[in-house]
Write a protein that holds these residues in place. Structure first.
Motif, PDB file in Angstrom:
ATOM      1  N   ILE A  87       0.923  -1.143   0.056  1.00 31.38           N
ATOM      2  CA  ILE A  87       0.103  -0.058  -0.027  1.00 31.38           C
ATOM      3  C   ILE A  87       0.926   1.220  -0.057  1.00 31.38           C
ATOM      4  CG2 ILE A  87      -1.718   1.297   1.215  1.00 31.38           C
ATOM      5  CD1 ILE A  87      -2.622  -1.332  -0.058  1.00 31.38           C
ATOM      6  N   ASP A  88       0.472   2.163  -0.974  1.00 30.98           N
ATOM      7  CA  ASP A  88       1.191   3.494  -0.758  1.00 30.98           C
ATOM      8  C   ASP A  88       0.760   4.314   0.202  1.00 30.98           C
ATOM      9  OD1 ASP A  88       2.674   5.898  -2.059  1.00 30.98           O
ATOM     10  OD2 ASP A  88       0.676   6.615  -2.440  1.00 30.98           O
ATOM     11  N   SER A  89       1.844   4.711   1.060  1.00 27.30           N
ATOM     12  CA  SER A  89       1.274   5.568   2.413  1.00 27.30           C
ATOM     13  C   SER A  89       0.374   6.711   2.266  1.00 27.30           C
ATOM     14  CB  SER A  89       2.529   5.653   3.169  1.00 27.30           C
ATOM     15  OG  SER A  89       3.778   6.606   2.431  1.00 27.30           O
ATOM     16  N   LEU A  90       0.761   7.594   1.217  1.00 28.98           N
ATOM     17  CA  LEU A  90       0.313   8.819   1.088  1.00 28.98           C
ATOM     18  C   LEU A  90      -1.222   8.840   0.542  1.00 28.98           C
ATOM     19  CD1 LEU A  90       0.357  11.971   0.742  1.00 28.98           C
ATOM     20  CD2 LEU A  90       1.283  11.755  -1.413  1.00 28.98           C
ATOM     21  N   THR A  91      -1.240   7.950  -0.412  1.00 26.11           N
ATOM     22  CA  THR A  91      -2.694   7.733  -0.976  1.00 26.11           C
ATOM     23  C   THR A  91      -3.574   6.756  -0.591  1.00 26.11           C
ATOM     24  OG1 THR A  91      -1.968   6.322  -2.909  1.00 26.11           O
ATOM     25  CG2 THR A  91      -1.821   8.905  -3.411  1.00 26.11           C
ATOM     26  N   ASN A  92      -2.955   5.741   0.082  1.00 25.94           N
ATOM     27  CA  ASN A  92      -3.833   4.405   0.271  1.00 25.94           C
ATOM     28  C   ASN A  92      -4.059   3.638  -1.031  1.00 25.94           C
ATOM     29  OD1 ASN A  92      -3.546   4.484   3.440  1.00 25.94           O
ATOM     30  ND2 ASN A  92      -5.043   5.905   3.323  1.00 25.94           N
ATOM     31  N   LEU A  93      -3.539   3.778  -1.874  1.00 26.89           N
ATOM     32  CA  LEU A  93      -3.502   2.865  -3.072  1.00 26.89           C
ATOM     33  C   LEU A  93      -2.642   1.634  -3.074  1.00 26.89           C
ATOM     34  CD1 LEU A  93      -3.988   5.671  -5.922  1.00 26.89           C
ATOM     35  CD2 LEU A  93      -5.962   4.426  -4.621  1.00 26.89           C
ATOM     36  N   GLY A  94      -2.931   0.948  -3.799  1.00 30.50           N
ATOM     37  CA  GLY A  94      -1.926  -0.215  -3.908  1.00 30.50           C
ATOM     38  C   GLY A  94      -0.585   0.510  -4.682  1.00 30.50           C
ATOM     39  N   ASN A  95       0.597   0.187  -4.347  1.00 31.14           N
ATOM     40  CA  ASN A  95       1.627   0.402  -4.797  1.00 31.14           C
ATOM     41  C   ASN A  95       2.221  -0.397  -5.961  1.00 31.14           C
ATOM     42  OD1 ASN A  95       2.860  -1.770  -3.471  1.00 31.14           O
ATOM     43  ND2 ASN A  95       3.597  -0.464  -1.825  1.00 31.14           N
ATOM     44  N   ARG A  96       3.472  -0.418  -6.312  1.00 33.72           N
ATOM     45  CA  ARG A  96       3.980  -1.150  -7.553  1.00 33.72           C
ATOM     46  C   ARG A  96       3.996  -2.610  -7.174  1.00 33.72           C
ATOM     47  NH1 ARG A  96       7.154   0.048 -12.005  1.00 33.72           N
ATOM     48  NH2 ARG A  96       7.323   2.378 -11.238  1.00 33.72           N
ATOM     49  N   ALA A  97       4.402  -2.802  -5.920  1.00 34.77           N
ATOM     50  CA  ALA A  97       4.253  -4.394  -5.562  1.00 34.77           C
ATOM     51  C   ALA A  97       3.148  -4.681  -5.568  1.00 34.77           C
ATOM     52  CB  ALA A  97       4.894  -4.415  -4.225  1.00 34.77           C
ATOM     53  N   GLY A  98       2.194  -3.951  -5.022  1.00 30.82           N
ATOM     54  CA  GLY A  98       0.825  -4.218  -5.227  1.00 30.82           C
ATOM     55  C   GLY A  98       0.041  -4.517  -6.600  1.00 30.82           C
ATOM     56  N   LEU A  99       0.667  -3.668  -7.536  1.00 25.96           N
ATOM     57  CA  LEU A  99       0.068  -3.992  -9.017  1.00 25.96           C
ATOM     58  C   LEU A  99       0.840  -5.353  -9.491  1.00 25.96           C
ATOM     59  CD1 LEU A  99      -1.067  -3.138 -11.465  1.00 25.96           C
ATOM     60  CD2 LEU A  99       1.168  -1.861 -12.089  1.00 25.96           C
ATOM     61  N   HIS A 100       1.935  -5.941  -8.859  1.00 26.24           N
ATOM     62  CA  HIS A 100       2.585  -7.013  -9.409  1.00 26.24           C
ATOM     63  C   HIS A 100       1.841  -7.911  -8.896  1.00 26.24           C
ATOM     64  CE1 HIS A 100       6.774  -4.840 -10.364  1.00 26.24           C
ATOM     65  NE2 HIS A 100       5.718  -4.313 -11.290  1.00 26.24           N
ATOM     66  N   ARG A 101       1.604  -7.981  -7.680  1.00 25.87           N
ATOM     67  CA  ARG A 101       0.627  -8.983  -7.197  1.00 25.87           C
ATOM     68  C   ARG A 101      -0.816  -9.090  -7.607  1.00 25.87           C
ATOM     69  NH1 ARG A 101      -1.247  -9.376  -0.640  1.00 25.87           N
ATOM     70  NH2 ARG A 101      -2.348  -7.576  -1.415  1.00 25.87           N
ATOM     71  N   TYR A 102      -1.353  -8.036  -7.893  1.00 27.87           N
ATOM     72  CA  TYR A 102      -2.658  -8.142  -8.746  1.00 27.87           C
ATOM     73  C   TYR A 102      -2.519  -8.740 -10.193  1.00 27.87           C
ATOM     74  CZ  TYR A 102      -7.115  -6.506 -10.372  1.00 27.87           C
ATOM     75  OH  TYR A 102      -8.503  -6.553 -11.228  1.00 27.87           O
ATOM     76  N   ALA A 103      -1.305  -8.439 -11.060  1.00 23.37           N
ATOM     77  CA  ALA A 103      -1.195  -8.861 -12.245  1.00 23.37           C
ATOM     78  C   ALA A 103      -0.882 -10.481 -12.088  1.00 23.37           C
ATOM     79  CB  ALA A 103       0.119  -8.218 -12.707  1.00 23.37           C
TER      80      ALA A 103
END
Length: 509
Positions: free
Chosen positions: A64-80
């Motif tokens: 999770i990206d700490s500023l926006t509370n969105l998924g971060n790059r690692a989160g995108l890779h996991r979702y991919a």
């Protein structure tokens, strides 16, 4: 031991086994335990609850990206990974905040964070229930929509951008907020790879950015001033140099004013806005391949800040045709004097236009490799060479066809560029063999890159629904001076590869 106590023990053991197997929903009925085991059961439940909370916090920090509370790059890779496992098509949008650096430099990073969050809110409000948004960099977002097609997502984002510009125009905000985007349809079962997931969308986004610039009001900084009457060097001399080779592009950048001068060939081959553009570093970075961009930006920042005075990298740049060309950039920073500004000067060589370029991977071929080693021999320079062999290419060709084998080699070449971080010159030697040549790194640095190559080279490639992981071998050779014929060195590298242990991949037998 009575029967009740034995059954209680079995319940606790079964509960612990479920936890050990990763069953996060495992439950223990403490009330059903005998009295003498209740305290143990309650303590186990409390301990698991604490561990579960800590795991969730660690996972949140990782994905999770700490500023926006969105998924971060690692989160995108996991979702991919999940998307490719399902195999269903989806639409991907690559989104870049316009002029975030200008906002940070002009109004401060606090206002820059507010700018990021305003874009985040606008994008979130336009999302459908099944869409997911990720912040993968400082000014970069990726939106994944499993249900929306490419045209519909483009229309949605265009409306959001228009509304955002209107809401921040006319002095309603410190600067006009906007973003650029590009959308692409991705189909895992059709052979699209994870590496290609955002590549097409990223290319479209940068074309969009060049065509849809928002003019900020009352700009006083040097980056927005009209082009100066005189270029930053003698125009006739510069053009004489720039026309000397079709594959070479000299450039000069005034670091104090942002003025720059580029060759006619560079304007033609890379679709530059003019020979004298401002903001040329940002302009050039916009054309650099997204997988290479962070490394290039980091090194150029060191040159601009005066920490480094020499820059050499090999990376991919989008040409006028919308394809990525392998370029080799060498530049020097010249510090200011009483009469001259801080300057960055150099030359970019388009390796993809040379006759010594491998058509499958875009890297230099065996002739370019021999020439490079021969050049180092003439100046008696030390060298570090990393050789890589992709095993079983013949089996891939036999089972899936030669196009599939070429895809494996092209994917491996792209991953090799990531691992080498632009520090070395890369070549496809012969067949499935690659060579990375380093002439400025210590042996320890070369070994570290070789270890990274061994860990990460060989990205999985999809052939229909079949995922193939190529097996590889890696060998390193250090030379205090290149004092032998290139053929002798290449033969030694081949021998070292034959002795190197194989990093196993998918078996095709």
């Amino acid at each position: 031991m009575n029967e009740s106590y034995r059954l209680g023990e079995q319940s606790i053991i079964a509960y612990l086994q479920r936890l050990a197997n990763g069953v996060s929903t495992a439950e223990l009925d403490v009330a059903a335990l005998p009295t003498e085991l209740c305290a143990i059961g309650e303590q186990l439940q409390k301990t698991f609850a604490i561990l579960q909370q800590e795991r969730e916090l660690l996972e949140r920090g990782a994905y999770i990206d700490s500023l926006t509370n969105l998924g971060n790059r690692a989160g995108l890779h996991r979702y991919a990974e999940l998307l490719w496992h399902k195999g269903t098509p989806f639409t991907c949008a690559y989104i870049d905040i316009d002029r975030l650096k200008h906002c940070n430099d002009t109004f401060g990073h606090t206002e820059g964070n507010r700018y990021i969050l305003s874009i985040c809110r606008a994008l979130t409000e336009t999302m459908e229930p099944n869409d997911l948004l990720f912040r993968i960099g400082g000014d970069e977002f990726v939106l994944v929509s499993p249900t929306t097609d490419e045209a519909e997502l483009e229309q949605r984002l265009e409306r959001t951008r228009t509304d955002l510009i209107e809401a921040t125009s006319g002095g309603k905000a410190p600067m006009i907020a906007s973003f650029s985007f590009g959308c692409s349809r991705v189909d895992p079962l059709a052979g699209d790879t994870r590496r290609q997931m955002t590549m097409d969308a990223d290319r479209k986004m940068y074309r969009y950015k060049l065509m849809h610039r928002v003019q900020q009001p009352k700009e006083n900084d040097a980056s927005m001033r009209p082009i100066a009457d005189q270029p930053p060097c003698n125009d006739r001399v510069f053009q004489a140099i720039s026309m000397s080779s079709e594959t070479r592009y000299p450039f000069i950048l005034n670091l104090d004013t942002g003025e720059s001068q580029w060759s006619i060939n560079a304007v033609r081959d890379f679709d530059l806005p003019s020979q004298h553009p401002y903001n040329s570093l940002d302009m050039w970075l916009a054309r650099v391949h997204p997988e290479d961009r962070d490394n290039v930006r980091s090194e150029l920042d060191m040159v601009v800040n005066g920490a480094w005075h020499f820059h050499y990298m090999q990376y991919r740049v989008m040409n006028t045709a919308g394809k990525y060309a392998l370029c080799e950039c060498t530049g020097y920073r010249l510090d200011s004097t009483e009469t001259e500004p801080n300057m960055y000067v150099g030359i970019i060589i388009n390796r993809s236009l040379a006759d010594t370029t491998d058509s499958v991977t875009g890297l230099g071929d065996i002739h370019a490799l021999v020439n490079a080693i021969g050049e180092m021999r003439r100046v008696a320079r030390k060298a570090g060479l990393v050789a890589i062999k992709i095993d079983d290419i013949a089996k891939v060709n036999a089972r899936f066809g030669f196009d599939a084998g070429d895809r494996v080699l092209a994917e491996s070449a792209a991953c090799l560029m990531d691992c080498s971080r632009g520090k070395g010159r890369l070549f496809r030697s012969t067949g499935p063999m690659f060579v990375a040549l380093f002439d400025d790194l210590d042996p320890e640095e070369t070994d570290a890159i070789a270890e990274e190559i061994e860990r990460f080279l060989g990205s999985p490639v999809l052939f229909g629904s079949f995922e193939y992981q190529p097996p590889i071998r890696v060998a390193t050779l250090h030379l205090d001076a290149v004092d032998r014929q290139p053929v002798s060195i290449l033969n030694e590298l081949k021998a070292l590869l034959e002795e190197a242990p194989q990093v196993p991949g998918t078996k095709l037998d």
